[in-house]
Design an enzyme around this catalytic site. Sequence first.
Site, PDB file in Angstrom:
ATOM      1  N   GLN A  55       0.834  -1.203   0.000  1.00  0.00           N
ATOM      2  CA  GLN A  55       0.000   0.000   0.000  1.00  0.00           C
ATOM      3  C   GLN A  55       0.870   1.255   0.000  1.00  0.00           C
ATOM      4  O   GLN A  55       1.883   1.321   0.708  1.00  0.00           O
ATOM      5  CB  GLN A  55      -0.930   0.031   1.207  1.00  0.00           C
ATOM      6  CG  GLN A  55      -1.917   1.198   1.122  1.00  0.00           C
ATOM      7  CD  GLN A  55      -2.742   1.393   2.354  1.00  0.00           C
ATOM      8  OE1 GLN A  55      -2.256   1.793   3.390  1.00  0.00           O
ATOM      9  NE2 GLN A  55      -4.034   1.060   2.259  1.00  0.00           N
ATOM     10  N   CYS A  86      -6.835   7.325   5.273  1.00  0.00           N
ATOM     11  CA  CYS A  86      -6.149   7.694   6.511  1.00  0.00           C
ATOM     12  C   CYS A  86      -6.671   9.027   7.052  1.00  0.00           C
ATOM     13  O   CYS A  86      -6.652  10.032   6.346  1.00  0.00           O
ATOM     14  CB  CYS A  86      -4.641   7.781   6.288  1.00  0.00           C
ATOM     15  SG  CYS A  86      -3.762   8.193   7.795  1.00  0.00           S
ATOM     16  N   ASN A 185     -14.722  -3.719   5.375  1.00  0.00           N
ATOM     17  CA  ASN A 185     -13.839  -3.508   6.528  1.00  0.00           C
ATOM     18  C   ASN A 185     -14.495  -2.623   7.585  1.00  0.00           C
ATOM     19  O   ASN A 185     -15.192  -1.691   7.250  1.00  0.00           O
ATOM     20  CB  ASN A 185     -12.539  -2.840   6.038  1.00  0.00           C
ATOM     21  CG  ASN A 185     -11.671  -2.313   7.170  1.00  0.00           C
ATOM     22  OD1 ASN A 185     -11.386  -1.118   7.246  1.00  0.00           O
ATOM     23  ND2 ASN A 185     -11.228  -3.181   8.055  1.00  0.00           N
TER      24      ASN A 185
HETATM   25  C1  LIG Z   1      -2.956   2.002  14.391  1.00  0.00           C
HETATM   26  C2  LIG Z   1      -3.662   1.940  13.042  1.00  0.00           C
HETATM   27  C3  LIG Z   1      -2.918   2.079  11.876  1.00  0.00           C
HETATM   28  C4  LIG Z   1      -3.560   2.013  10.626  1.00  0.00           C
HETATM   29  N1  LIG Z   1      -2.807   2.122   9.490  1.00  0.00           N
HETATM   30  C5  LIG Z   1      -3.414   1.941   8.291  1.00  0.00           C
HETATM   31  C6  LIG Z   1      -2.639   1.940   7.072  1.00  0.00           C
HETATM   32  O1  LIG Z   1      -1.416   2.079   7.064  1.00  0.00           O
HETATM   33  N2  LIG Z   1      -3.315   1.754   5.907  1.00  0.00           N
HETATM   34  C7  LIG Z   1      -4.684   1.564   5.877  1.00  0.00           C
HETATM   35  O2  LIG Z   1      -5.260   1.380   4.784  1.00  0.00           O
HETATM   36  N3  LIG Z   1      -5.432   1.556   6.994  1.00  0.00           N
HETATM   37  C8  LIG Z   1      -4.818   1.738   8.193  1.00  0.00           C
HETATM   38  N4  LIG Z   1      -5.577   1.696   9.323  1.00  0.00           N
HETATM   39  C9  LIG Z   1      -7.037   1.481   9.215  1.00  0.00           C
HETATM   40  C10 LIG Z   1      -7.311  -0.024   9.241  1.00  0.00           C
HETATM   41  O3  LIG Z   1      -6.731  -0.675   8.135  1.00  0.00           O
HETATM   42  C11 LIG Z   1      -8.815  -0.292   9.217  1.00  0.00           C
HETATM   43  O4  LIG Z   1      -9.362   0.269   8.038  1.00  0.00           O
HETATM   44  C12 LIG Z   1      -9.527   0.272  10.436  1.00  0.00           C
HETATM   45  O5  LIG Z   1      -8.783   0.053  11.598  1.00  0.00           O
HETATM   46  C13 LIG Z   1     -10.912  -0.358  10.606  1.00  0.00           C
HETATM   47  O6  LIG Z   1     -10.843  -1.735  10.596  1.00  0.00           O
HETATM   48  P1  LIG Z   1     -10.744  -2.643  11.928  1.00  0.00           P
HETATM   49  O7  LIG Z   1     -11.966  -2.302  12.748  1.00  0.00           O
HETATM   50  O8  LIG Z   1     -10.749  -4.057  11.398  1.00  0.00           O
HETATM   51  O9  LIG Z   1      -9.491  -2.266  12.630  1.00  0.00           O
HETATM   52  C14 LIG Z   1      -4.959   1.806  10.571  1.00  0.00           C
HETATM   53  C15 LIG Z   1      -5.724   1.675  11.751  1.00  0.00           C
HETATM   54  C16 LIG Z   1      -5.085   1.743  12.978  1.00  0.00           C
HETATM   55  C17 LIG Z   1      -5.927   1.580  14.235  1.00  0.00           C
END
Ligand SMILES: Cc1cc2nc3c(=O)[nH]c(=O)nc-3n(C[C@H](O)[C@H](O)[C@H](O)COP(=O)(O)O)c2cc1C
Length: 329
Positions: A55, A86, A185
Site C-alpha cells: 500500500q 487515513c 472492513n
Molecule cells: C494504528 C492503526 C494504523 C492504521 N494504518 C493503516 C494503514 O497504514 N493503511 C490503511 O489502509 N489503513 C490503516 N488503518 C485502518 C485499518 O486498516 C482499518 O481500516 C480500520 O482500523 C478499521 O478496521 P478494523 O476495525 O478491522 O481495525 C490503521 C488503523 C489503525 C488503528
Amino acid sequence: MQDVSVLPLWRCLERRGGPDLYVTEYFRVHRDSHPGKKILRSINEIGGHKPVIAQMIGNEPEHLVRSAILIQEQSNCSGIDVNLGCPAPKVCGKAAGGALLKNHDLIREIACSLRPVVSGSLTLKTRVGFELEEEFDELLRLFSELPIDGLAIHGRTVREKYQSNVHTACIARAVATLPFPVTANGSIVSVDTAQAMLSATRADGLMIGRGGIRNPWLFAQIRDSLAGAQWFPPTFRDVADYLEELLEEVDTEGDFEADSQLVNRMKKFANYIAAGLFEGALTGQLRRATSREEFLRITRDLLDSDEPFPLEPVEDGKLFCGGNALLVS
Ligand SMILES: Cc1cc2nc3c(=O)[nH]c(=O)nc-3n(C[C@H](O)[C@H](O)[C@H](O)COP(=O)(O)O)c2cc1C
C-alpha cells in the site's frame, strides 16, 4: 496498519493460520521518498507463500508511479494499493489519504497513471466519504469508471475516524454496483461480526485490522466457520503464549538499546490484545511495565488459566478495541 501490521506480527499470525492475503502498512510517497526497507522485507518474507499487497500513501501521480515501479522491482508483492482513508491530521493536512476523497479528479489521475505500470492487482482502500456518508454515491460513480481490480471499503467517514457505527448499507451498494470485487472492513472482531458483515453487505471479502491483532486465530476461525467446521477457541494461556512469542519476534526485528524501548513497542500491540480484559486491569498494569521481565510476569500472572479468551472485546457492554469503541449496526 501503520506501525502494527508488521513482520513480527505477521509471523505470529501465520503460525495460527493467518489471513489469505496481507496488506502492508503504507509506503509514504513524495518527491524524495524511496520504498522503506523494513516493509519491503516483510513483503519478501511472507510474499513467498501468501499474496502481499503493497500500500502507498501520497497524492503526486508521478511519484506514486515511480514508487510503484520500485516496489515491484524490489519485492514479490502481488499488487499495489493506494490509501484513500487515513484520517490522521498530518496526512490529511498534506491532502493525501482520506483527504483525497475531496478530490475526485486526482483520484482518477492517480488510478489511470498507475494502471499501465502495475503488473499485479491495482486496488484502492477507501472510506465512505470525508464528512458525510451521503458523499458515497458520487464516489461510487467515480470508482465504477476507474481501471482498478478491486476496492476495500472501511465503512466509516474520515471524520468518524474509528468510533462510529459501520455504514454497511454503503458497502452493500458498492458490492451491488461495482464491476470488481469489494472487500468490507470495519470492526470485524469475531466470527459473529464477520458473518454479520457478510450478510449485511454480501462482500467478496473481509478486511480485518485491530481484531486480528487482538485475536490472531480470527482468520482461521472465520474460514473454518464459513466452511461449517469446528474452529479453535483460544484460552487465556494461549493468549499469554502469543504475547510472549510476539515479544520475542518484535525483539528480533527491532534494534532496541533498552528493555524499556522493547516494552513500549509491545504496548502498541498489547493495547489491542488486552482491550476489555479484567475490567482494564491487564491494560493498566501492562501500561506501567518498564522491563521485559515485568511485562511477561504481568502477562503470566493474569493470563495463566485455561479459561476461554472472550470472543469479543467488550467493555461497559460495548465492543471496545484498543481505545476505540467498535459499533456494528
Ligand atoms: C494504528 C492503526 C494504523 C492504521 N494504518 C493503516 C494503514 O497504514 N493503511 C490503511 O489502509 N489503513 C490503516 N488503518 C485502518 C485499518 O486498516 C482499518 O481500516 C480500520 O482500523 C478499521 O478496521 P478494523 O476495525 O478491522 O481495525 C490503521 C488503523 C489503525 C488503528
